[in-house]
Design a protein around this motif. Sequence first.
Motif, PDB file in Angstrom:
ATOM      1  N   ASP A 139      94.397   5.619  73.231  1.00 26.56           N
ATOM      2  CA  ASP A 139      95.060   4.521  72.883  1.00 26.56           C
ATOM      3  C   ASP A 139      94.437   4.042  71.062  1.00 26.56           C
ATOM      4  OD1 ASP A 139      96.887   2.397  71.329  1.00 26.56           O
ATOM      5  OD2 ASP A 139      98.105   2.880  73.381  1.00 26.56           O
ATOM      6  N   ALA A 140      94.505   4.350  70.289  1.00 22.22           N
ATOM      7  CA  ALA A 140      94.328   4.273  68.805  1.00 22.22           C
ATOM      8  C   ALA A 140      93.637   2.507  69.170  1.00 22.22           C
ATOM      9  CB  ALA A 140      95.380   4.351  67.525  1.00 22.22           C
ATOM     10  N   ALA A 141      94.126   1.802  69.614  1.00 21.75           N
ATOM     11  CA  ALA A 141      94.117   0.309  69.655  1.00 21.75           C
ATOM     12  C   ALA A 141      93.644  -0.171  70.761  1.00 21.75           C
ATOM     13  CB  ALA A 141      95.235  -0.295  69.586  1.00 21.75           C
ATOM     14  N   ALA A 142      92.752   0.926  71.048  1.00 19.20           N
ATOM     15  CA  ALA A 142      92.208   0.823  72.996  1.00 19.20           C
ATOM     16  C   ALA A 142      90.812   0.981  72.452  1.00 19.20           C
ATOM     17  CB  ALA A 142      92.304   1.942  73.817  1.00 19.20           C
ATOM     18  N   GLU A 143      89.841  -0.144  73.153  1.00 23.55           N
ATOM     19  CA  GLU A 143      88.769  -1.220  72.893  1.00 23.55           C
ATOM     20  C   GLU A 143      87.713   0.359  73.667  1.00 23.55           C
ATOM     21  OE1 GLU A 143      91.069  -4.373  73.155  1.00 23.55           O
ATOM     22  OE2 GLU A 143      91.238  -2.999  74.908  1.00 23.55           O
ATOM     23  N   LEU A 170      83.539  14.109  70.268  1.00 23.13           N
ATOM     24  CA  LEU A 170      83.909  15.316  69.960  1.00 23.13           C
ATOM     25  C   LEU A 170      85.228  15.253  71.114  1.00 23.13           C
ATOM     26  CD1 LEU A 170      81.732  18.183  69.789  1.00 23.13           C
ATOM     27  CD2 LEU A 170      82.807  16.719  68.022  1.00 23.13           C
ATOM     28  N   PHE A 171      84.999  14.054  71.436  1.00 25.66           N
ATOM     29  CA  PHE A 171      85.928  13.944  72.778  1.00 25.66           C
ATOM     30  C   PHE A 171      87.806  13.317  72.107  1.00 25.66           C
ATOM     31  CE2 PHE A 171      87.806  11.521  76.750  1.00 25.66           C
ATOM     32  CZ  PHE A 171      88.135  12.017  77.407  1.00 25.66           C
ATOM     33  N   PHE A 172      87.361  12.593  71.453  1.00 22.47           N
ATOM     34  CA  PHE A 172      88.752  12.036  70.463  1.00 22.47           C
ATOM     35  C   PHE A 172      89.306  13.080  69.305  1.00 22.47           C
ATOM     36  CE2 PHE A 172      86.060   8.708  72.427  1.00 22.47           C
ATOM     37  CZ  PHE A 172      87.143   7.949  73.679  1.00 22.47           C
ATOM     38  N   ARG A 230      67.082   1.292  63.276  1.00 23.54           N
ATOM     39  CA  ARG A 230      66.667   1.799  63.591  1.00 23.54           C
ATOM     40  C   ARG A 230      67.405   2.561  63.459  1.00 23.54           C
ATOM     41  NH1 ARG A 230      63.038   1.496  68.226  1.00 23.54           N
ATOM     42  NH2 ARG A 230      60.582   1.468  66.393  1.00 23.54           N
ATOM     43  N   ARG A 231      68.622   2.696  64.479  1.00 23.27           N
ATOM     44  CA  ARG A 231      70.196   2.663  64.919  1.00 23.27           C
ATOM     45  C   ARG A 231      71.267   1.752  64.664  1.00 23.27           C
ATOM     46  NH1 ARG A 231      73.570   3.121  68.469  1.00 23.27           N
ATOM     47  NH2 ARG A 231      74.574   5.061  68.743  1.00 23.27           N
ATOM     48  N   CYS A 232      72.015   2.406  64.436  1.00 20.60           N
ATOM     49  CA  CYS A 232      73.100   1.606  64.803  1.00 20.60           C
ATOM     50  C   CYS A 232      74.629   2.235  64.652  1.00 20.60           C
ATOM     51  CB  CYS A 232      74.090   0.982  63.218  1.00 20.60           C
ATOM     52  SG  CYS A 232      73.882   1.504  61.675  1.00 20.60           S
ATOM     53  N   GLY A 233      75.700   1.895  65.732  1.00 20.85           N
ATOM     54  CA  GLY A 233      77.056   2.960  65.643  1.00 20.85           C
ATOM     55  C   GLY A 233      77.740   1.421  65.575  1.00 20.85           C
ATOM     56  N   ILE A 234      79.174   1.867  64.660  1.00 25.40           N
ATOM     57  CA  ILE A 234      80.391   1.408  64.614  1.00 25.40           C
ATOM     58  C   ILE A 234      81.452   1.985  64.830  1.00 25.40           C
ATOM     59  CG2 ILE A 234      81.517  -0.274  62.647  1.00 25.40           C
ATOM     60  CD1 ILE A 234      79.050   0.181  61.145  1.00 25.40           C
ATOM     61  N   GLY A 235      81.979   1.446  65.836  1.00 25.81           N
ATOM     62  CA  GLY A 235      83.939   2.146  66.499  1.00 25.81           C
ATOM     63  C   GLY A 235      84.818   1.203  65.824  1.00 25.81           C
ATOM     64  N   LEU A 236      85.687   1.779  65.292  1.00 26.65           N
ATOM     65  CA  LEU A 236      86.213   1.352  64.656  1.00 26.65           C
ATOM     66  C   LEU A 236      88.105   1.630  66.014  1.00 26.65           C
ATOM     67  CD1 LEU A 236      86.371   2.795  61.282  1.00 26.65           C
ATOM     68  CD2 LEU A 236      85.670   0.073  62.386  1.00 26.65           C
ATOM     69  N   PHE A 237      88.510   0.898  65.622  1.00 26.64           N
ATOM     70  CA  PHE A 237      89.721   0.728  66.904  1.00 26.64           C
ATOM     71  C   PHE A 237      91.287   0.286  65.773  1.00 26.64           C
ATOM     72  CE2 PHE A 237      87.823  -2.035  68.783  1.00 26.64           C
ATOM     73  CZ  PHE A 237      88.586  -3.788  68.845  1.00 26.64           C
ATOM     74  N   GLY A 238      92.422   0.613  66.077  1.00 22.97           N
ATOM     75  CA  GLY A 238      93.356   0.327  65.650  1.00 22.97           C
ATOM     76  C   GLY A 238      93.864   0.385  64.313  1.00 22.97           C
ATOM     77  N   GLY A 240      93.950   4.026  62.955  1.00 15.95           N
ATOM     78  CA  GLY A 240      93.874   5.460  62.635  1.00 15.95           C
ATOM     79  C   GLY A 240      94.665   5.711  63.724  1.00 15.95           C
ATOM     80  N   PRO A 241      94.587   7.340  64.279  1.00 23.68           N
ATOM     81  CA  PRO A 241      95.226   7.617  65.171  1.00 23.68           C
ATOM     82  C   PRO A 241      94.949   7.872  66.426  1.00 23.68           C
ATOM     83  CG  PRO A 241      94.793   9.258  63.470  1.00 23.68           C
ATOM     84  CD  PRO A 241      95.245   8.047  62.931  1.00 23.68           C
ATOM     85  N   THR A 242      94.012   7.478  66.489  1.00 20.24           N
ATOM     86  CA  THR A 242      92.630   7.056  67.486  1.00 20.24           C
ATOM     87  C   THR A 242      90.891   6.706  67.306  1.00 20.24           C
ATOM     88  OG1 THR A 242      91.121   8.889  69.034  1.00 20.24           O
ATOM     89  CG2 THR A 242      91.405   9.609  66.537  1.00 20.24           C
ATOM     90  N   ALA A 243      90.469   6.193  67.787  1.00 18.68           N
ATOM     91  CA  ALA A 243      89.741   5.763  67.433  1.00 18.68           C
ATOM     92  C   ALA A 243      88.286   6.332  66.556  1.00 18.68           C
ATOM     93  CB  ALA A 243      88.203   5.339  68.315  1.00 18.68           C
ATOM     94  N   ARG A 244      87.452   5.640  65.416  1.00 14.60           N
ATOM     95  CA  ARG A 244      86.849   6.302  64.791  1.00 14.60           C
ATOM     96  C   ARG A 244      85.574   5.675  64.706  1.00 14.60           C
ATOM     97  NH1 ARG A 244      90.979   6.711  59.732  1.00 14.60           N
ATOM     98  NH2 ARG A 244      92.547   7.709  60.739  1.00 14.60           N
ATOM     99  N   ARG A 245      84.481   6.770  64.007  1.00 14.78           N
ATOM    100  CA  ARG A 245      83.137   6.371  64.297  1.00 14.78           C
ATOM    101  C   ARG A 245      83.073   5.448  62.170  1.00 14.78           C
ATOM    102  NH1 ARG A 245      78.446   7.420  67.610  1.00 14.78           N
ATOM    103  NH2 ARG A 245      77.377   6.918  65.582  1.00 14.78           N
TER     104      ARG A 245
END
Length: 310
Positions: A139-143, A170-172, A230-238, A240-245
């Motif tokens: 779901d696009a709005a799921a955590e 590559l999963f979503f 050194r490293r960072c990851g940003i996941g977005l939800f709500g 777009g059509p699916t979760a995104r980096r």
Amino acid sequence: MAYLPPTTTEVPTLEYGHLKSPGAFEHHVPTTLEEAVALLAELGEDAKAIAGGQSLVPMLVRRMAVFGHLVDLRYVPGLRGIERRNGSLWIGAGTTQAAIQWSGEVSGAVPLLARATPLIGHFRIRSRGTIGGSLAHADAAAEYPAVALALDARLETFSPRGRRTIPATLFFTGLWSTDLAEDELLTGITFPVRSARSGFAVEEFARRYEDFALAGAAVAVELDEDARIRRCGIGLFGLGPTARRAPAAEAAATGGEAAAIDAADVGRTAMSELASVPSDLHGSAAYRTRVGAVMVARAWRRAVEEAKGD
């Protein structure tokens, strides 16, 4: 195959306002993973796996999805559990969200996952809903999908062709869509264990408590000995059509001095990467974009503060 015989559930089609009753379906109860994927392969696109049912059942009731066969995974062994494996944390796809929420192992090893879990619906949802169900539903709005992306999780699957591992990136693939084949099941998820000088935060905005998020962000940050990213990851939800980096925002921040990075700039850069943002009765695309930038900035600020030990 040795599985319990299917039962046919005949339900009359009744309308209650905007709700309908689901159509008739056959309920299959396999007792091994091999039997479950064999059923999915045999029945094809008319079959759907069901775990906790917290996402699928409402869709069936509203006739947003119709399947002639449901393959119940409750009695399939090996799909539940939380274990340390080779320096990572493995969580079985059938593990409930409530089990994750109250696990000391998860809160210590993968804090971002632990902090995102209480934001999922309410406790009744979490007591039945599973981590694998949430990720496979996409779901696009799921955590959880955003958390998996931010942490570079690896998703393990099983099908009649054997096992494979899919990086979260590559999963979503789209709206309620993943890289899973019709006869393939998600069996487990592997998360990296938190390292020294790391910080995590989840921020989301919903109009009411326990509603789906209009915009949200999951952020993971790791600092080096000089307090640089050194490293960072940003996941977005709500958003777009699916979760995104947010790879551009991540690249711009990596290597920079944590104290010198403007959180608001990180948020704006993350939003500038989005090709399209949904617009609906809950909020226009422009509104969601503004809120999304704020959610990223807030999560970034909190994650960096934790990593610095402030």
